[in-house]
Design an enzyme around this catalytic site. Structure first.
Site, PDB file in Angstrom:
ATOM      1  N   GLY A   1       6.806  -4.345   2.165  1.00 41.77           N
ATOM      2  CA  GLY A   1       7.247  -4.826   0.854  1.00 41.77           C
ATOM      3  C   GLY A   1       7.277  -6.332   0.689  1.00 41.77           C
ATOM      4  N   SER A   2       6.483  -7.070   1.499  1.00 38.98           N
ATOM      5  CA  SER A   2       6.512  -8.527   1.344  1.00 38.98           C
ATOM      6  C   SER A   2       5.900  -8.942  -0.004  1.00 38.98           C
ATOM      7  CB  SER A   2       5.814  -9.223   2.507  1.00 38.98           C
ATOM      8  OG  SER A   2       4.435  -9.004   2.463  1.00 38.98           O
ATOM      9  N   ASN A   3       4.926  -8.185  -0.483  1.00 41.93           N
ATOM     10  CA  ASN A   3       4.374  -8.499  -1.810  1.00 41.93           C
ATOM     11  C   ASN A   3       5.375  -8.181  -2.911  1.00 41.93           C
ATOM     12  OD1 ASN A   3       1.414  -9.489  -1.880  1.00 41.93           O
ATOM     13  ND2 ASN A   3       1.466  -7.974  -0.229  1.00 41.93           N
TER      14      ASN A   3
ATOM     15  N   HIS B   1      -5.612  -6.257  -2.463  1.00 40.77           N
ATOM     16  CA  HIS B   1      -6.333  -5.800  -1.271  1.00 40.77           C
ATOM     17  C   HIS B   1      -6.584  -6.990  -0.349  1.00 40.77           C
ATOM     18  CE1 HIS B   1      -8.773  -3.178   1.124  1.00 40.77           C
ATOM     19  NE2 HIS B   1      -9.691  -4.122   1.175  1.00 40.77           N
TER      20      HIS B   1
HETATM   21  C1  GRF Z   1      -0.956  -6.042   1.873  1.00 39.16           C
HETATM   22  O1  GRF Z   1      -1.766  -6.659   2.822  1.00 39.16           O
HETATM   23  C2  GRF Z   1      -1.780  -5.560   0.710  1.00 39.16           C
HETATM   24  O2  GRF Z   1      -2.914  -6.342   0.475  1.00 39.16           O
HETATM   25  C3  GRF Z   1      -2.193  -4.180   1.144  1.00 39.16           C
HETATM   26  O3  GRF Z   1      -1.083  -3.673   1.848  1.00 39.16           O
HETATM   27  C4  GRF Z   1      -0.336  -4.757   2.391  1.00 39.16           C
HETATM   28  C5  GRF Z   1       1.084  -4.571   1.962  1.00 39.16           C
HETATM   29  O4  GRF Z   1       1.950  -5.470   2.581  1.00 39.16           O
HETATM   30  N1  GRF Z   1      -2.569  -3.382   0.009  1.00 39.16           N
HETATM   31  P1  GRF Z   1       3.455  -5.577   2.093  1.00 39.16           P
HETATM   32  O5  GRF Z   1       4.072  -4.184   2.200  1.00 39.16           O
HETATM   33  O6  GRF Z   1       3.464  -6.083   0.689  1.00 39.16           O
HETATM   34  O7  GRF Z   1       4.124  -6.519   3.043  1.00 39.16           O
END
Ligand code: GRF
Length: 199
Positions: free
Chosen positions: A11-13, A108
Site C-alpha cells: 500500500g505504499s502507492n 505498472h
Molecule cells: C507497485 O509497484 C505497482 O506498480 C504495482 O504493484 C506495486 C504495489 O506496491 N502495480 P504498493 O502496494 O503500492 O506498495
C-alpha cells in the site's frame, strides 16, 4: 471528487495518493480503500490515515462475478468517481470495467507494453534492459493494456538488484500516480483511441 484505491499488499502507492490528496492540491478525497487481503499492510495504513476500508475477500464469494458485484456495491455506496488500482492483484472483469468505464486507473512498474504482469521489475532486470520505468494507464478489460496517461523512464545501473531498482521505481510511482490523478480530477485527460491527450 470521491476516489477509491484498491490494494492487496503493502500500500505504499495508496499512502502516496492519500498524502498528496490531504495536502489539498488535488480536489479529491480518498473516500475508500478496498482490499482483498486481510494481511495487507495497506489496511493498517488506511486505519492510521483515518480512511474507510472495505475488506472484500474472493474466498467469501461463490463466483468472481459476485465478488466484483460486492466491490461495485461498496464503491457505489461511497459515490466513487475514480478508482485507482494500486497493487491490486486481480484482473477485474468486463462488467466491472464497463460499469466504471474510463474511470479506473492502474500503475505498472515498467514501461508498457513491455513487461506486463505481476513481476514487471524482475522481468525487466532479467531481460537486461538498460532503461525501464513506470506507467500510469486507464484500465480496460485486458491486463496492463488500456490507454497510457503518463510514463517516466529511469536507467538500470550495472549493479542494480531487484531491490535497488525497485526502490527507485517506487519513488517515481509515488510522484507519478498523484500527478495522473490530478490530471483526471481536473478533467484534463482526453482519450482518443489508444492515445490520451493532456489538455
Ligand atoms: C507497485 O509497484 C505497482 O506498480 C504495482 O504493484 C506495486 C504495489 O506496491 N502495480 P504498493 O502496494 O503500492 O506498495
Amino acid at each position: 471528487m470521491n476516489i477509491a484505491v484498491l490494494c492487496s499488499g503493502n500500500g505504499s502507492n495508496f499512502q502516496a495518493i492519500a498524502d498528496s490528496l490531504k495536502s489539498g492540491k488535488i480536489k479529491g478525497k480518498v473516500a475508500l480503500m478496498v482490499c482483498d487481503n486481510p494481511k495487507a499492510f495497506a489496511l493498517t495504513r488506511a486505519k492510521k490515515a483515518g480512511i474507510k476500508t472495505a475488506l472484500i475477500e474472493r474466498k467469501n464469494f461463490k463466483t468472481t462475478r459476485d465478488f466484483e458485484a460486492e466491490i461495485i456495491k461498496s464503491l457505489e455506496k461511497e459515490k466513487i468517481e475514480l478508482i485507482c488500482l494500486a497493487g491490486f492483484m486481480r484482473i477485474m472483469g468486463a462488467e466491472f470495467v464497463r460499469r466504471f468505464r474510463n474511470k479506473i486507473l492502474n500503475i505498472h512498474p515498467a514501461l508498457l507494453p513491455s513487461f506486463k504482469g505481476a513481476h514487471g521489475i524482475k522481468d525487466a532486470l532479467d531481460y537486461g534492459v538498460k532503461v525501464t520505468g513506470v506507467t500510469v494507464h486507464f484500465v480496460d478489460d485486458k491486463m496492463d493494456h488500456g490507454p497510457i496517461i503518463l510514463q517516466e523512464a529511469l536507467e538500470v545501473k550495472n549493479d542494480d538488484t531487484q531491490d535497488s531498482l525497485g526502490q527507485r521505481i517506487h519513488k517515481i510511482e509515488h510522484k507519478l500516480y498523484p500527478e495522473a490523478i490530478k490530471l483526471f480530477v481536473e478533467k484534463r485527460l482526453k482519450i482518443e483511441g489508444r492515445r490520451v491527450k493532456i489538455k
